[in-house]
Design a protein around this motif. Sequence first.
Motif, PDB file in Angstrom:
ATOM      1  N   ASP A  82       0.812  -1.221   0.000  1.00  0.00           N
ATOM      2  CA  ASP A  82       0.000   0.000   0.000  1.00  0.00           C
ATOM      3  C   ASP A  82       0.846   1.272   0.000  1.00  0.00           C
ATOM      4  OD1 ASP A  82       1.012   0.133   2.561  1.00  0.00           O
ATOM      5  OD2 ASP A  82      -0.885  -0.259   3.562  1.00  0.00           O
ATOM      6  N   GLY A  83       2.166   1.119  -0.029  1.00  0.00           N
ATOM      7  CA  GLY A  83       3.050   2.278  -0.075  1.00  0.00           C
ATOM      8  C   GLY A  83       3.210   3.032   1.230  1.00  0.00           C
ATOM      9  N   SER A  84       2.631   2.517   2.321  1.00  0.00           N
ATOM     10  CA  SER A  84       2.653   3.242   3.596  1.00  0.00           C
ATOM     11  C   SER A  84       3.952   3.049   4.368  1.00  0.00           C
ATOM     12  CB  SER A  84       1.483   2.794   4.475  1.00  0.00           C
ATOM     13  OG  SER A  84       1.606   1.415   4.814  1.00  0.00           O
ATOM     14  N   ILE A  85       4.673   1.955   4.123  1.00  0.00           N
ATOM     15  CA  ILE A  85       5.895   1.631   4.858  1.00  0.00           C
ATOM     16  C   ILE A  85       7.019   1.376   3.869  1.00  0.00           C
ATOM     17  CG2 ILE A  85       6.988  -0.002   6.432  1.00  0.00           C
ATOM     18  CD1 ILE A  85       4.910   1.699   7.799  1.00  0.00           C
ATOM     19  N   ARG A  86       8.206   1.955   4.173  1.00  0.00           N
ATOM     20  CA  ARG A  86       9.360   1.787   3.302  1.00  0.00           C
ATOM     21  C   ARG A  86      10.528   1.168   4.076  1.00  0.00           C
ATOM     22  NH1 ARG A  86       7.437   6.493   3.404  1.00  0.00           N
ATOM     23  NH2 ARG A  86       9.209   7.390   4.530  1.00  0.00           N
ATOM     24  N   LEU A  87      11.366   0.445   3.357  1.00  0.00           N
ATOM     25  CA  LEU A  87      12.543  -0.148   3.966  1.00  0.00           C
ATOM     26  C   LEU A  87      13.443   0.952   4.521  1.00  0.00           C
ATOM     27  CD1 LEU A  87      13.713  -3.027   4.286  1.00  0.00           C
ATOM     28  CD2 LEU A  87      15.104  -2.564   2.262  1.00  0.00           C
ATOM     29  N   GLY A  88      13.868   0.813   5.783  1.00  0.00           N
ATOM     30  CA  GLY A  88      14.701   1.826   6.426  1.00  0.00           C
ATOM     31  C   GLY A  88      13.929   2.914   7.135  1.00  0.00           C
ATOM     32  N   GLN A  89      12.608   2.891   7.029  1.00  0.00           N
ATOM     33  CA  GLN A  89      11.780   3.917   7.669  1.00  0.00           C
ATOM     34  C   GLN A  89      11.759   3.736   9.191  1.00  0.00           C
ATOM     35  OE1 GLN A  89       7.854   3.971   6.029  1.00  0.00           O
ATOM     36  NE2 GLN A  89       7.037   5.443   7.476  1.00  0.00           N
ATOM     37  N   THR A  90      11.727   4.827   9.913  1.00  0.00           N
ATOM     38  CA  THR A  90      11.605   4.780  11.374  1.00  0.00           C
ATOM     39  C   THR A  90      10.127   4.784  11.738  1.00  0.00           C
ATOM     40  OG1 THR A  90      13.694   5.959  11.685  1.00  0.00           O
ATOM     41  CG2 THR A  90      12.197   5.900  13.555  1.00  0.00           C
ATOM     42  N   VAL A  91       9.711   3.801  12.533  1.00  0.00           N
ATOM     43  CA  VAL A  91       8.303   3.642  12.894  1.00  0.00           C
ATOM     44  C   VAL A  91       8.182   3.361  14.392  1.00  0.00           C
ATOM     45  CG1 VAL A  91       7.662   2.766  10.608  1.00  0.00           C
ATOM     46  CG2 VAL A  91       8.422   1.157  12.389  1.00  0.00           C
ATOM     47  N   THR A  92       6.955   3.339  14.875  1.00  0.00           N
ATOM     48  CA  THR A  92       6.710   2.886  16.246  1.00  0.00           C
ATOM     49  C   THR A  92       5.754   1.710  16.190  1.00  0.00           C
ATOM     50  OG1 THR A  92       4.884   4.449  16.591  1.00  0.00           O
ATOM     51  CG2 THR A  92       7.079   5.143  17.287  1.00  0.00           C
ATOM     52  N   TRP A  93       6.001   0.735  17.065  1.00  0.00           N
ATOM     53  CA  TRP A  93       5.169  -0.470  17.197  1.00  0.00           C
ATOM     54  C   TRP A  93       4.851  -0.631  18.668  1.00  0.00           C
ATOM     55  CZ3 TRP A  93       6.615  -4.940  19.936  1.00  0.00           C
ATOM     56  CH2 TRP A  93       5.694  -6.011  19.842  1.00  0.00           C
ATOM     57  N   CYS A  94       3.557  -0.574  19.009  1.00  0.00           N
ATOM     58  CA  CYS A  94       3.133  -0.698  20.420  1.00  0.00           C
ATOM     59  C   CYS A  94       3.872   0.294  21.302  1.00  0.00           C
ATOM     60  CB  CYS A  94       3.352  -2.122  20.915  1.00  0.00           C
ATOM     61  SG  CYS A  94       2.280  -3.348  20.122  1.00  0.00           S
ATOM     62  N   GLY A  95       4.126   1.503  20.779  1.00  0.00           N
ATOM     63  CA  GLY A  95       4.795   2.542  21.552  1.00  0.00           C
ATOM     64  C   GLY A  95       6.307   2.459  21.547  1.00  0.00           C
ATOM     65  N   HIS A  96       6.881   1.463  20.865  1.00  0.00           N
ATOM     66  CA  HIS A  96       8.330   1.289  20.823  1.00  0.00           C
ATOM     67  C   HIS A  96       8.867   1.685  19.448  1.00  0.00           C
ATOM     68  CE1 HIS A  96       7.824  -0.743  24.599  1.00  0.00           C
ATOM     69  NE2 HIS A  96       7.139  -1.734  24.044  1.00  0.00           N
ATOM     70  N   ARG A 124      13.334  -3.214   8.640  1.00  0.00           N
ATOM     71  CA  ARG A 124      14.450  -3.960   8.067  1.00  0.00           C
ATOM     72  C   ARG A 124      14.009  -5.005   7.041  1.00  0.00           C
ATOM     73  NH1 ARG A 124      18.019  -0.273   9.014  1.00  0.00           N
ATOM     74  NH2 ARG A 124      18.854  -0.197  11.152  1.00  0.00           N
ATOM     75  N   TYR A 125      12.714  -5.310   6.990  1.00  0.00           N
ATOM     76  CA  TYR A 125      12.230  -6.306   6.031  1.00  0.00           C
ATOM     77  C   TYR A 125      10.776  -6.035   5.694  1.00  0.00           C
ATOM     78  CZ  TYR A 125      10.675 -10.700   3.987  1.00  0.00           C
ATOM     79  OH  TYR A 125      10.126 -11.633   3.147  1.00  0.00           O
ATOM     80  N   ILE A 126      10.410  -6.213   4.422  1.00  0.00           N
ATOM     81  CA  ILE A 126       9.023  -6.115   3.957  1.00  0.00           C
ATOM     82  C   ILE A 126       8.795  -7.244   2.959  1.00  0.00           C
ATOM     83  CG2 ILE A 126       7.285  -4.713   2.780  1.00  0.00           C
ATOM     84  CD1 ILE A 126       8.981  -2.237   3.493  1.00  0.00           C
ATOM     85  N   GLY A 127       7.779  -8.070   3.193  1.00  0.00           N
ATOM     86  CA  GLY A 127       7.495  -9.139   2.240  1.00  0.00           C
ATOM     87  C   GLY A 127       6.808 -10.330   2.878  1.00  0.00           C
TER      88      GLY A 127
END
Length: 259
Positions: A182-196, A201-204
């Motif tokens: 969906d183009g929302s997440i890119r490799l190397g992008q900084t994100v938060t998961w459950c507040g962390h 590092r991987y998409i697929g």
Amino acid sequence: GPVKFATGEWVGVELVEAAGMHDGNVLGVPYFACAPKHGVMAKPVQLQVLGGDVRALTAAEPSKEKSADESISLGQRVMWSGREADVRYIGPVEFATGEWVGLELLDPEGFHDGSAVGVKYFECLPCHGVFAQAVQLQSGRATPAVPEPAASAPVVAPPPAAATATEHEELDTFSSKDEAEDGSIRLGQTVTWCGHEGVVRYIGPVKFAADEWVGVELLEPKGFHNGSAMGVSYFTCTPGHGIFAQAVQLKDRAPAVPP
């Protein structure tokens, strides 16, 4: 109903407090309207009805003693998303395909009492139950299995953990895509998961579940693995820093950085 960011049926919920992720609009699609930070999307099994009619529950088939890969045993103490839990059920479920593990959390941070979508899988206090897949669990100290006629465990969600291979075991490898479907997440992008906070590092595809998954290296040791899951190396990170999640479970935090 259906959504663009994942398969299956999803439920849009307006939270009473500002602890959500959006205003009912996800990836450019307005599913419903609510105040900013009050909206979330969830699977029906992740929700517990407050009040309302109490309906008769169908009993699930008895739990298995071990998961298919033999990494999880009934009664075992495990870690799920940084929370301690005891395994109360292992087997098929009505709400999803594949094998699932029912957990009883030590603290009231779950979603149910061992029942999901009209089926009773095990017994626990309200808000102590969750379901997860074996790959999302980290082994803790084992506890004796509780003999019950029906299996017991806590409910799902999102996200992800993995079984790490030994240092002498040769691992298969999967190559990552550059961005999510969906183009929302890119490799190397900084994100938060459950507040962390973490870095993508991987998409697929993955071996442990259907659909597209995102491998994230957390900045703090709040994860479950080192980038390897069920004999496959998806990416490399320090043990206890790796997790897998679906794109919808991640929040954008900053521009992409080199992987």
